[in-house]
Design an enzyme around this catalytic site. Structure first.
Site, PDB file in Angstrom:
ATOM      1  N   ILE A  12       2.681 -79.775  41.989  1.00 29.59           N
ATOM      2  CA  ILE A  12       1.767 -79.151  42.943  1.00 29.59           C
ATOM      3  C   ILE A  12       2.228 -79.397  44.386  1.00 29.59           C
ATOM      4  CG2 ILE A  12      -0.599 -79.205  43.836  1.00 29.59           C
ATOM      5  CD1 ILE A  12      -1.524 -79.692  40.973  1.00 29.59           C
ATOM      6  N   GLY A  14       5.341 -80.259  45.396  1.00 32.53           N
ATOM      7  CA  GLY A  14       6.622 -79.590  45.614  1.00 32.53           C
ATOM      8  C   GLY A  14       6.430 -78.103  45.906  1.00 32.53           C
ATOM      9  N   THR A  94       9.142 -85.868  42.818  1.00 33.09           N
ATOM     10  CA  THR A  94       8.833 -86.033  41.389  1.00 33.09           C
ATOM     11  C   THR A  94       7.652 -86.981  41.235  1.00 33.09           C
ATOM     12  OG1 THR A  94      10.411 -87.858  41.200  1.00 33.09           O
ATOM     13  CG2 THR A  94      11.243 -85.650  40.712  1.00 33.09           C
ATOM     14  N   GLU A 208      -6.643 -87.509  39.103  1.00 30.13           N
ATOM     15  CA  GLU A 208      -5.866 -86.964  38.003  1.00 30.13           C
ATOM     16  C   GLU A 208      -6.530 -87.293  36.664  1.00 30.13           C
ATOM     17  OE1 GLU A 208      -1.586 -87.604  38.400  1.00 30.13           O
ATOM     18  OE2 GLU A 208      -2.006 -88.306  40.424  1.00 30.13           O
ATOM     19  N   ASP A 219      -1.717 -97.613  43.603  1.00 33.47           N
ATOM     20  CA  ASP A 219      -1.238 -96.691  44.639  1.00 33.47           C
ATOM     21  C   ASP A 219      -1.410 -97.302  46.037  1.00 33.47           C
ATOM     22  OD1 ASP A 219      -0.511 -93.791  45.477  1.00 33.47           O
ATOM     23  OD2 ASP A 219      -2.338 -94.210  46.593  1.00 33.47           O
ATOM     24  N   LYS A 223       1.649 -98.443  48.766  1.00 30.36           N
ATOM     25  CA  LYS A 223       1.731 -97.999  50.159  1.00 30.36           C
ATOM     26  C   LYS A 223       1.775 -99.195  51.115  1.00 30.36           C
ATOM     27  CE  LYS A 223      -0.593 -93.611  49.194  1.00 30.36           C
ATOM     28  NZ  LYS A 223      -1.925 -92.996  48.941  1.00 30.36           N
TER      29      LYS A 223
END
Lengths: 339, 339
Positions: A12, A14, A94, A208, A219, A223
């Site tokens: 999505i 990309g 990716t 998701e 996540d 970061k």
């Protein structure tokens, strides 16, 4: 200036990047003198490649995924190729795999060997092989940008590297994951359970199907780890970070915070302590005097504590495929234009 | 890289900049390879000058003002000189006069004729003679930075020019004046009248004896005007800005806002409308969903609305002489180092 680009990952984000390349073609030329040509796009299923530039309109309107690339190749009568060739830069988009760093790692290292600059959107390779990647980039004299891996449209590295030039950064605190912030915000505002709020987030495309990376705090940890390594000079890896996600936050915790006029936020923090850098992620209560108090929904925020400028931070940059794609485009502009 | 600097204005911010030059000497050399020498400091009362560099320790510890420079000159047995000679850059830190732009305008134009780069902290010259100054800078191929005139430690231009590269900025909204925000915050939190809150601000050195520029909104207007001209391409001057300050905000206005869980903030706003750019400053009610809701006390904040990154903003950068000096130092680093 003409830039030939390779894009790895036709998901999505990309695809959104491809749409943005087309939408911003005139602005990139007019404002930055950049004429950008997408010469390859693909991943494990193979690459579409065309030295004269792929058709952005067709790709921007296509389904995501390798089958869609195959269909495009079939329609053009030119088969997919196994890998990408030389170009000026790689946009790496990716999916993030924090265990292996693949497939991003392989693509990034291949680009570096090809002396291509890199804009990374996925985090896996960077959190697993930060030192190795930067050493290879230095050896091959290529540059690497990764706004997309450090909260995307929220300017985190920009502030730390550019706006705080000359300051010492003492600590960093951030709400860096839009999905978990959305879930906590809904639980807080609408008195929902974690499961109810997660379901809403999933139905809106915010979380998701497998929300582990977001709700378990990984996540956010990735970061902040990248920010600490880049801005505080640490060389930590993911296993050095203490991580608690939002799965254990109860309706009672939120009720207590609400009664005090406070909110519970998933905070990622990095601070210098006794010569070392500590990074941790956990849900914490913050009051109205906290600069990130109003960072709700899918918005994000970060605050740097410094020696000479006091507290300086950024807010907003709501998580979205378009925001992530725009962050990669910003990195691309920074690579080639002195702003 | 050796940089010879001139400083105009030996007030509180100018002196703080000198202190910072000394405090950061090693960091500037080590992190940015900058060896900075202050070769002249002064203003209407005359300049101290020394090609080998002035004594930063003595000046950083001296009283502010021209008499203090005279005493330093007397002690050294070297008289004050009427003006500054050639150098690499000017730090312009004289008081802001929004009517004439002087004395900053004269110093900036002299520096530009001398082919010196300029870091402006005062706003008067820029809001009165923006186009003239930038035309002269272009002709003489010098660069001009002015973070110190656009909310100092709060990164406003950095975000607009760097972090939003590739975006279209649709509108800008900011709490850009720390003094008026402090007064409003105290009125709101402690149920004080404007006069009471102003008196506290003055006793703490937050508001000046003559607080007109701050409380009447002019300072906010100057900052947003410069941001609009620089980021939205307008060519407005101060008389084009509709300005209402905080003097008319009543305790009843604040009580009403409080009852709704809102706050009143002095907002400066710029937006594109029908092909033109409109800039205005006025007190406005904002709710908890506003990204600047928690920007209280002397803190500042700004939010940009964009086409591709949604809302992105900055918060913090509390007003202080040290923060302003640090913003000028950031500009100086940006002039000579590609970050």
């Amino acid at each position: 200036m003409r830039i030939n680009l390779v894009l790895t990952g036709f998901g999505i984000v990309g695809r959104e990047f491809i749409k943005l390349l087309e939408e911003k073609r005139d602005a990139l030329r007019g404002n930055y003198d950049l004429d950008i040509r997408l010469v390859a796009v693909g991943g494990r299923g193979g690459f579409l490649a065309n030295e004269d530039g792929l058709d952005l309109t067709a790709l921007g309107g296509a389904e995501t995924g390798s089958r869609s690339l195959q269909a495009y190749a079939d329609a053009q009568g030119s088969p997919l190729v196994a890998s990408f060739g030389e170009a000026d830069a790689l946009i790496e988009a990716t999916p993030t795999d924090t265990d292996t760093g693949e497939p991003g790692l392989g693509y990034i290292m291949q680009a570096i060997r090809n002396r291509m600059d890199v804009v990374a959107l996925s985090k896996g390779a960077l959190v697993r092989h930060y030192n190795e990647i930067f050493a290879a980039a230095a050896t091959n004299r290529v540059r690497l940008k990764f706004s997309g891996a450090t909260a995307a449209a929220l300017p985190t590295l920009d502030i730390g590297q550019i706006s705080l030039a000359g300051c010492e950064i003492l600590s960093i605190e951030g709400i860096l994951n839009g999905t978990s912030n959305y879930i906590l915000s809904r639980m807080q505002q609408d008195r929902l359970s974690f499961e109810e709020a997660l379901r809403i987030a999933q139905s809106r495309g915010i979380a998701e199907a497998n929300p582990k990376l977001d709700v378990e705090g990984t996540d956010s940890a990735c970061k902040m780890l990248l920010l600490a390594n880049c801005l505080l000079g640490s060389k930590l890896s993911l296993s050095d970070v203490s991580v608690t996600g939002i799965v254990g936050v109860t309706e009672q915790d939120l009720e207590e915070a609400r009664a005090q006029g406070s909110k519970i936020k998933l905070l990622a923090r990095a601070r210098k302590q006794d010569g070392a850098v500590r990074v941790e992620v956990s849900p914490r209560k913050i009051g109205t005097d906290h600069l990130l108090f109003s960072v709700d929904g899918t918005n994000k925020g970060i605050v740097f504590r410094t020696d000479t400028m006091g507290e300086v931070g950024a807010v907003g940059g709501s998580s979205s495929p378009r925001g992530a794609a725009a962050a990669a485009m910003k990195d691309l502009i920074h690579l080639y234009r002195k702003i």
